[in-house]
Design a protein around this motif. Structure first.
Motif, mmCIF file in Angstrom:
data_model
loop_
_atom_site.group_PDB
_atom_site.id
_atom_site.type_symbol
_atom_site.label_atom_id
_atom_site.label_comp_id
_atom_site.label_asym_id
_atom_site.label_seq_id
_atom_site.Cartn_x
_atom_site.Cartn_y
_atom_site.Cartn_z
ATOM 1 N N VAL A 102 0.804 -1.227 0.000
ATOM 2 C CA VAL A 102 0.000 0.000 0.000
ATOM 3 C C VAL A 102 0.836 1.275 0.000
ATOM 4 O O VAL A 102 0.285 2.363 -0.189
ATOM 5 C CB VAL A 102 -0.953 0.017 1.221
ATOM 6 C CG1 VAL A 102 -1.895 -1.174 1.175
ATOM 7 C CG2 VAL A 102 -0.173 0.018 2.536
ATOM 8 N N THR A 103 2.137 1.177 0.217
ATOM 9 C CA THR A 103 2.949 2.395 0.273
ATOM 10 C C THR A 103 3.066 3.032 -1.107
ATOM 11 O O THR A 103 3.050 2.352 -2.134
ATOM 12 C CB THR A 103 4.349 2.089 0.829
ATOM 13 O OG1 THR A 103 5.071 3.315 0.990
ATOM 14 C CG2 THR A 103 5.127 1.200 -0.118
ATOM 15 N N GLU A 104 3.182 4.339 -1.116
ATOM 16 C CA GLU A 104 3.300 5.086 -2.367
ATOM 17 C C GLU A 104 4.578 5.915 -2.389
ATOM 18 O O GLU A 104 4.667 6.910 -3.116
ATOM 19 C CB GLU A 104 2.079 6.002 -2.548
ATOM 20 C CG GLU A 104 0.769 5.227 -2.676
ATOM 21 C CD GLU A 104 -0.425 6.139 -2.871
ATOM 22 O OE1 GLU A 104 -0.235 7.372 -2.810
ATOM 23 O OE2 GLU A 104 -1.536 5.617 -3.092
ATOM 24 N N SER A 105 5.565 5.499 -1.613
ATOM 25 C CA SER A 105 6.846 6.203 -1.542
ATOM 26 C C SER A 105 7.962 5.230 -1.870
ATOM 27 O O SER A 105 8.003 4.111 -1.331
ATOM 28 C CB SER A 105 7.046 6.795 -0.148
ATOM 29 O OG SER A 105 8.385 7.206 0.047
ATOM 30 N N LEU A 106 8.871 5.642 -2.750
ATOM 31 C CA LEU A 106 9.982 4.768 -3.124
ATOM 32 C C LEU A 106 10.897 4.447 -1.946
ATOM 33 O O LEU A 106 11.279 3.279 -1.763
ATOM 34 C CB LEU A 106 10.764 5.400 -4.279
ATOM 35 C CG LEU A 106 11.817 4.503 -4.949
ATOM 36 C CD1 LEU A 106 11.180 3.233 -5.498
ATOM 37 C CD2 LEU A 106 12.522 5.268 -6.075
ATOM 38 N N PRO A 107 11.281 5.430 -1.111
ATOM 39 C CA PRO A 107 12.097 5.078 0.058
ATOM 40 C C PRO A 107 11.399 4.092 0.988
ATOM 41 O O PRO A 107 12.043 3.212 1.560
ATOM 42 C CB PRO A 107 12.322 6.438 0.749
ATOM 43 C CG PRO A 107 12.206 7.444 -0.342
ATOM 44 C CD PRO A 107 11.153 6.906 -1.252
ATOM 45 N N LEU A 108 10.073 4.231 1.124
ATOM 46 C CA LEU A 108 9.339 3.300 1.973
ATOM 47 C C LEU A 108 9.250 1.915 1.336
ATOM 48 O O LEU A 108 9.142 0.905 2.049
ATOM 49 C CB LEU A 108 7.938 3.842 2.269
ATOM 50 C CG LEU A 108 7.887 5.084 3.170
ATOM 51 C CD1 LEU A 108 6.452 5.527 3.390
ATOM 52 C CD2 LEU A 108 8.570 4.810 4.507
ATOM 53 N N LEU A 109 9.285 1.850 0.000
ATOM 54 C CA LEU A 109 9.362 0.548 -0.663
ATOM 55 C C LEU A 109 10.646 -0.174 -0.241
ATOM 56 O O LEU A 109 10.627 -1.375 0.047
ATOM 57 C CB LEU A 109 9.340 0.709 -2.176
ATOM 58 C CG LEU A 109 7.989 0.864 -2.881
ATOM 59 C CD1 LEU A 109 8.198 0.939 -4.381
ATOM 60 C CD2 LEU A 109 7.045 -0.279 -2.533
#
Length: 274
Positions: A102-109
């Motif tokens: 559900v994440t939409e941030s590359l660093p959070l990926l």
């Protein structure tokens, strides 16, 4: 003085371990065919070099987390017991895989992928240790080790198929948007890990008694040398497999294949390996 034979692990308890192994390998496999598409969805249309870079790093983050975390989890399980560590690994894996979906941030990926690998690393070494704790003979232990390998191989086969086909089914049958379609296989893997955790709670014995046998004086040094060699072999094998997985996913995307076709290619490779 004779050493008492350890209590054998029942088939019911073993089934919980096998489902746990199957769940984490499915969770890893579902991401393989959809990873390049997921990166594009989060980061937007990027140059092929950037897409290759992020796909490789995300895959590498998972593999390195397993390589680093597995020995640590094994040592912790020696002190805290096998069941709590397996349960912690499954719950953590379910949470981080769901977060990855559900994440939409590359660093959070990157963060989610690394943490998923770190929690997945708690399952395999502790599962093998659990079998060793309850092994009455080498033959019994080897047979159960083989079953663990079969469960893992089945997960590697089912995971990419599930990852690719779930995207296609969600998009065509349920008319979901592309972002939700890519999340479906990851959320399915999350649910499977939760089911495995419930089975571990209900079926796996909590207490483990290990027989300790005095080793020869030079055994520790021999084991240390063997461990270094085995870790080196494991690292080389993991890196080689990781390079292949990244290359296959990217090659499939370059050829214009969708996630379902790429998943079938991964499943074919897993079948040959099996």
């Amino acid at each position: 003085m004779a050493v008492a034979e350890p209590a054998r692990l029942t088939w019911t308890a073993l089934s919980a371990v096998l489902v746990a192994m199957f769940a984490i390998t499915v969770g890893y496999g579902v991401a393989l065919p959809i990873l390049p598409f997921l990166i594009e969805q989060v980061a937007g249309k990027t140059a092929p070099q950037a897409l290759s870079w992020h796909t490789g790093l995300l895959t590498g983050a998972y593999i390195i987390a397993i390589f680093v975390g597995a020995p640590v989890w094994g040592r912790i399980s020696d002190r805290c017991g096998r069941k709590p560590i397996i349960l912690l690994g499954l719950v953590g894996f379910a949470a981080t895989t769901g977060f990855f979906a559900v994440t939409e941030s590359l660093p959070l990926l990157y963060l989610g992928r690394f943490l998923a690998g770190l929690f997945a690393a708690a399952i395999t070494p502790v599962a093998y240790a659990l079998i060793g704790d309850h092994a009455p003979s080498k033959e019994w232990r080897a047979h159960r080790f083989a079953l663990i390998n079969i469960a893992g191989t089945a997960g590697f086969f089912i995971g990419p198929l599930l990852g690719g086909l779930a995207v296609r089914v969600a998009g065509k049958l349920w008319a979901l948007s592309p972002d939700r379609s890519l999340a479906m296989p990851l959320l399915t893997a999350t649910g499977l890990a939760v089911i495995a955790a419930i089975l571990v709670v209900l079926l796996l014995p909590a207490g483990i008694e290990r027989n300790r046998v005095d080793a020869p004086p030079d055994a520790a040094q021999i084991e240390r040398r063997a461990m270094v060699r085995l870790l080196a072999i494991a690292l080389v094998a993991a890196l080689a497999i990781g390079v292949f997985e990244v290359g296959l996913a990217l090659r499939g995307k370059v050829l214009g294949l969708d996630a379902a076709h790429i998943g079938i290619m991964f499943a074919e490779c897993s079948l040959v390996m099996a």
